[in-house]
Design an enzyme around this catalytic site. Structure first.
Site, PDB file in Angstrom:
ATOM      1  N   ARG A 174       0.862  -1.184   0.000  1.00  0.00           N
ATOM      2  CA  ARG A 174       0.000   0.000   0.000  1.00  0.00           C
ATOM      3  C   ARG A 174       0.899   1.234   0.000  1.00  0.00           C
ATOM      4  NH1 ARG A 174      -5.202  -1.793   0.851  1.00  0.00           N
ATOM      5  NH2 ARG A 174      -5.453  -3.632   2.136  1.00  0.00           N
ATOM      6  N   GLY A 232      -7.372  -2.784  -6.377  1.00  0.00           N
ATOM      7  CA  GLY A 232      -8.689  -2.306  -6.000  1.00  0.00           C
ATOM      8  C   GLY A 232      -8.945  -0.857  -6.372  1.00  0.00           C
ATOM      9  N   GLY A 268      -8.227   1.972  -4.898  1.00  0.00           N
ATOM     10  CA  GLY A 268      -7.046   2.829  -4.800  1.00  0.00           C
ATOM     11  C   GLY A 268      -6.106   2.607  -5.973  1.00  0.00           C
ATOM     12  N   ASP A 310     -13.608  -7.090  -0.996  1.00  0.00           N
ATOM     13  CA  ASP A 310     -14.847  -6.510  -0.446  1.00  0.00           C
ATOM     14  C   ASP A 310     -15.941  -6.352  -1.499  1.00  0.00           C
ATOM     15  OD1 ASP A 310     -13.379  -6.302   1.835  1.00  0.00           O
ATOM     16  OD2 ASP A 310     -13.175  -4.117   1.815  1.00  0.00           O
ATOM     17  N   GLY A 321     -14.781  -6.395   4.986  1.00  0.00           N
ATOM     18  CA  GLY A 321     -15.808  -5.507   4.435  1.00  0.00           C
ATOM     19  C   GLY A 321     -15.652  -4.153   5.078  1.00  0.00           C
ATOM     20  N   ARG A 343      -9.032 -14.348   2.627  1.00  0.00           N
ATOM     21  CA  ARG A 343      -8.458 -13.724   1.424  1.00  0.00           C
ATOM     22  C   ARG A 343      -7.089 -14.295   1.047  1.00  0.00           C
ATOM     23  NH1 ARG A 343      -6.413  -7.505   2.912  1.00  0.00           N
ATOM     24  NH2 ARG A 343      -4.388  -8.202   3.641  1.00  0.00           N
TER      25      ARG A 343
HETATM   26  N1  ADP Z   1      -5.858   8.518  -5.311  1.00  0.00           N
HETATM   27  C1  ADP Z   1      -4.778   7.791  -5.597  1.00  0.00           C
HETATM   28  N2  ADP Z   1      -3.898   8.203  -6.526  1.00  0.00           N
HETATM   29  C2  ADP Z   1      -2.804   7.477  -6.827  1.00  0.00           C
HETATM   30  N3  ADP Z   1      -2.515   6.300  -6.238  1.00  0.00           N
HETATM   31  C3  ADP Z   1      -3.342   5.823  -5.309  1.00  0.00           C
HETATM   32  C4  ADP Z   1      -4.528   6.535  -4.937  1.00  0.00           C
HETATM   33  N4  ADP Z   1      -5.163   5.814  -3.985  1.00  0.00           N
HETATM   34  C5  ADP Z   1      -4.407   4.714  -3.778  1.00  0.00           C
HETATM   35  N5  ADP Z   1      -3.335   4.704  -4.571  1.00  0.00           N
HETATM   36  C6  ADP Z   1      -2.279   3.691  -4.619  1.00  0.00           C
HETATM   37  O1  ADP Z   1      -2.837   2.437  -4.981  1.00  0.00           O
HETATM   38  C7  ADP Z   1      -2.215   1.384  -4.261  1.00  0.00           C
HETATM   39  C8  ADP Z   1      -3.239   0.503  -3.634  1.00  0.00           C
HETATM   40  O2  ADP Z   1      -4.208   1.260  -2.933  1.00  0.00           O
HETATM   41  P1  ADP Z   1      -4.998   0.651  -1.698  1.00  0.00           P
HETATM   42  O3  ADP Z   1      -6.080   1.587  -1.347  1.00  0.00           O
HETATM   43  O4  ADP Z   1      -4.035   0.290  -0.614  1.00  0.00           O
HETATM   44  O5  ADP Z   1      -5.564  -0.736  -2.190  1.00  0.00           O
HETATM   45  P2  ADP Z   1      -6.676  -1.118  -3.257  1.00  0.00           P
HETATM   46  O6  ADP Z   1      -6.209  -0.707  -4.578  1.00  0.00           O
HETATM   47  O7  ADP Z   1      -6.762  -2.582  -3.120  1.00  0.00           O
HETATM   48  O8  ADP Z   1      -7.923  -0.412  -2.841  1.00  0.00           O
HETATM   49  C9  ADP Z   1      -1.274   2.037  -3.268  1.00  0.00           C
HETATM   50  O9  ADP Z   1       0.062   1.885  -3.712  1.00  0.00           O
HETATM   51  C10 ADP Z   1      -1.695   3.486  -3.248  1.00  0.00           C
HETATM   52  O10 ADP Z   1      -0.591   4.364  -3.033  1.00  0.00           O
HETATM   53  O1  FBP Z   2      -4.363  -5.328   6.723  1.00  0.00           O
HETATM   54  P1  FBP Z   2      -4.465  -4.837   5.316  1.00  0.00           P
HETATM   55  O2  FBP Z   2      -3.592  -5.568   4.386  1.00  0.00           O
HETATM   56  O3  FBP Z   2      -4.301  -3.361   5.202  1.00  0.00           O
HETATM   57  O4  FBP Z   2      -5.891  -5.193   4.804  1.00  0.00           O
HETATM   58  C1  FBP Z   2      -7.064  -4.946   5.498  1.00  0.00           C
HETATM   59  C2  FBP Z   2      -8.114  -4.446   4.564  1.00  0.00           C
HETATM   60  O5  FBP Z   2      -8.013  -4.984   3.291  1.00  0.00           O
HETATM   61  C3  FBP Z   2      -9.290  -5.226   2.740  1.00  0.00           C
HETATM   62  O6  FBP Z   2      -9.341  -6.588   2.442  1.00  0.00           O
HETATM   63  C4  FBP Z   2      -9.553  -4.394   1.541  1.00  0.00           C
HETATM   64  O7  FBP Z   2      -8.394  -4.275   0.820  1.00  0.00           O
HETATM   65  P2  FBP Z   2      -8.324  -3.470  -0.537  1.00  0.00           P
HETATM   66  O8  FBP Z   2      -8.702  -2.044  -0.291  1.00  0.00           O
HETATM   67  O9  FBP Z   2      -6.935  -3.648  -0.937  1.00  0.00           O
HETATM   68  O10 FBP Z   2      -9.288  -4.143  -1.459  1.00  0.00           O
HETATM   69  C5  FBP Z   2     -10.279  -4.821   3.777  1.00  0.00           C
HETATM   70  O11 FBP Z   2     -11.371  -5.667   3.816  1.00  0.00           O
HETATM   71  C6  FBP Z   2      -9.459  -4.780   5.027  1.00  0.00           C
HETATM   72  O12 FBP Z   2      -9.888  -3.758   5.853  1.00  0.00           O
HETATM   73 MG    MG Z   3      -9.546  -0.480  -1.554  1.00  0.00          MG
END
Ligand code: ADP
Ligand code: FBP
Ligand code: MG
Length: 541
Positions: A230, A255, A257, A286, A330, A445
């Protein structure tokens, strides 16, 4: 399709055609507002996704507002209220791209299939439940192989990256991208962005070379062989790395992000005028990504959750006043909890983030638990990790903590609820209860994907590959009403997919558990600020 309004992109570059400054759009606010406000000068005839070797620069507009570049959706309108939310194409911003026949036409496995190639004008309807008067509505470009491609096999240097939390099926998607590129398009150069995992892996010196042999067995394993992370998204460093390594197809699995990150990578690539296709493959345990029917790994996670629920049921019914409490993932969306509850039929109460609940007083959780225990002697509660967070913060008054990606870190609702229930029955009710708390959060997961998710992952990978080879870029792939489509990034990232508590699925869940709904219609309005929208009340009875 008779008229089109096409307006993708951005940024001054000699290769781009600058949009008339009189037609500037604001840099902030929802892109969707632009659909209706696009000026007539944006209207074009549809180009069917890069059908020629020469870029049709008429369909490419540059929008500069407040000295910022703005990506505006490509929209094509047609008869009867038809609207195509199209995805960008490399030929939108690069002129005179050569095109080639699709090598699949000579592939013995595929050449026997009649009409294997999809029609360039095929689109997928976002809404399929319609009435006689309904407008045809929003559509997305159909995924699949095209007769013409924009990359020669030996020209392709692809890379794959996995970001965010784990999800069953990540390795299957990686495997199928590598094998699909190799077997369908003869592509042999695929890099895995692995060191450090996730977007950070782009900054590392080394990558791993992915061949069909390397990935042959990885779908049998949970996790991702590339690692994940992340935070740490630095757009220009990532695009520099893509440029330095000569990568021209980027497959980004992640996901909400991650898709936001992919979107800005795409915009930077387009700004630099690079012939690089950026493809997002939606990953979310989720199931919180909108538009697509369901995310890969979700079924596997629901299945795995059954084991925890069964254990909770066995434990609770084996002891007097037994309560089995299971916490499932979730963060903002309660789909895993809802589907696991519906699938199990052993659950007496399902608590999700979308449906606020309360503990004390008439209609509250404690009252329901007491009633249920008096009647049946045991019960099972499933709680999604994001449920009741507003109650926890009221009680603990902790500061919001964020993870490296900026996601709010949740407090443990499972532990909190266990304690609250125990305290209530020991102190106030003087009733002996036996509560067993099971937290299988990461177990659901970290497992490998099941058979149906494996097939789904294969289709996702193939759709992604076909799109990139056909020159599409800046899109996420996924099933929309059962047919795979190419969905513009902003569509996926503009909101989260959540359980609509006025939908019949949630009603089914409530009816299977017999739990209280926790509020009246009036209270629903009052709780609007807690995440429920007036729209959600439409069919509330
Ligand atoms: N608004 C954004 N702009 C650019 N990169 C982002 C943004 N939000 C998240 N990211 C990057 O995307 C990656 C994954 O985001 P994260 O929220 O942790 O998981 P997911 O994509 O599963 O929801 C991270 O490396 C994060 O820095
Ligand atoms: O402990 P971590 O790796 O940050 O993950 C916990 C979170 O990841 C999730 O599985 C969701 O992850 P993503 O946003 O990457 O899809 C949530 O359900 C949970 O809160
Ligand atoms: Mg996410």
């Amino acid at each position: 399709m008779d008229t089109s309004t096409s307006a993708s992109l951005v940024t001054p570059s000699p290769r781009f055609r600058r949009f008339d400054s009189a037609n500037t759009f604001p840099a902030t606010g929802s892109h969707r507002r632009y659909y209706s406000s696009l000026p007539p000068s944006c209207s074009q005839s549809p180009r069917g996704g890069g059908g020629g070797g020469t870029a049709n620069t008429d369909t490419t507009h540059v929008m500069v507002a407040n000295s910022k570049t703005v990506a505006v959706p490509k929209v094509v309108t047609g008869d009867g209220g038809y609207l195509l939310e199209d995805v960008p194409h490399l030929s939108d911003y690069i002129q005179d791209l050569p095109i080639y026949p699709n090598p699949l036409q000579d592939n013995p496995a595929y050449s026997v299939v009649k009409q294997y190639f999809v029609n360039v004008d095929d689109t997928v309807a976002k809404t399929i439940v319609v009435s006689k008067e309904s407008p045809r509505g929003t559509h997305f470009r159909r995924a699949g192989p095209r007769q013409k491609v924009y990359f020669e096999s030996d020209e392709v240097q692809a890379c794959i990256v996995t970001c965010g939390g784990l999800c069953p099926g990540l390795n299957t998607v990686i495997r199928e991208i590598v094998c699909g590129l190799y077997h369908m398009y003869g592509v042999t150069r695929v890099l895995g962005i692995d060191v450090g995992g996730g977007y950070k892996g782009f900054y590392a010196r080394n990558t791993i070379s992915l061949t069909p042999k390397v990935v042959n067995n990885i779908h049998k394993r949970g996790g991702t062989i590339l690692g994940t992370s992340r935070g740490g998204h630095d757009t220009s460093k990532i695009v520099d790395s893509i440029q330095d390594r000569g990568i021209n197809q980027v497959y980004i699995i992640g996901g909400d992000g991650t898709q936001k990150g992919a979107s800005v990578i795409f915009e930077e690539i387009r700004r630099r005028g690079m012939k690089v296709a950026v493809v997002g493959i939606p990953k979310t345990i989720d199931n919180d990504i909108p538009v697509i029917d369901k995310s890969f790994g979700f079924d596997t996670a629901v299945e795995e959750a059954q084991r925890a629920i069964s254990a909770a049921h066995v434990e609770s019914e084996s002891i007097e006043n037994g309560i089995g409490l299971v916490k499932l993932m979730g963060r903002h969306s309660g789909f895993i909890a809802m589907y696991a509850t519906l699938a199990s039929r052993d659950v007496d109460c399902c608590l999700i983030p979308e449906s606020p609940f309360y503990l004390e007083g008439p209609g509250g959780l404690f009252e329901y638990i007491e009633k249920r225990l008096k009647e049946y002697g045991h019960m099972v509660i499933v709680v999604a990790e994001g449920a009741g967070q507003e109650l926890l913060s009221e009680n603990t008054r902790t500061l919001d903590k964020m993870d490296a990606s900026g996601n709010k870190q949740l407090q443990d609702v499972g532990l909190w609820l266990s304690q609250k229930i125990k305290d209530h029955f020991s102190k106030k009710q003087k009733m002996t209860i036996n509560l067993k708390y099971i937290d299988p959060t990461y177990m659901i997961r970290a497992v490998p994907s099941n058979a149906s998710d494996n097939v789904y992952c294969t289709l996702l990978a193939h759709s992604a590959i076909h799109g990139a080879m056909a020159g599409y870029t800046g899109f996420t792939v996924g099933p929309v009403n059962g047919t795979h489509g190419y969905i513009p990034f902003q569509r996926i990232t503009e909101r989260q997919h959540k359980v609509v508590i006025t939908d019949r699925m949630w009603a089914r869940c409530l009816s299977s558990t017999n739990q209280p709904s926790f509020f009246s219609k009036l209270q629903l309005f009052e709780k609007k600020a807690g995440g429920i929208h007036v729209d959600d009340l439409e069919n509330f009875g």
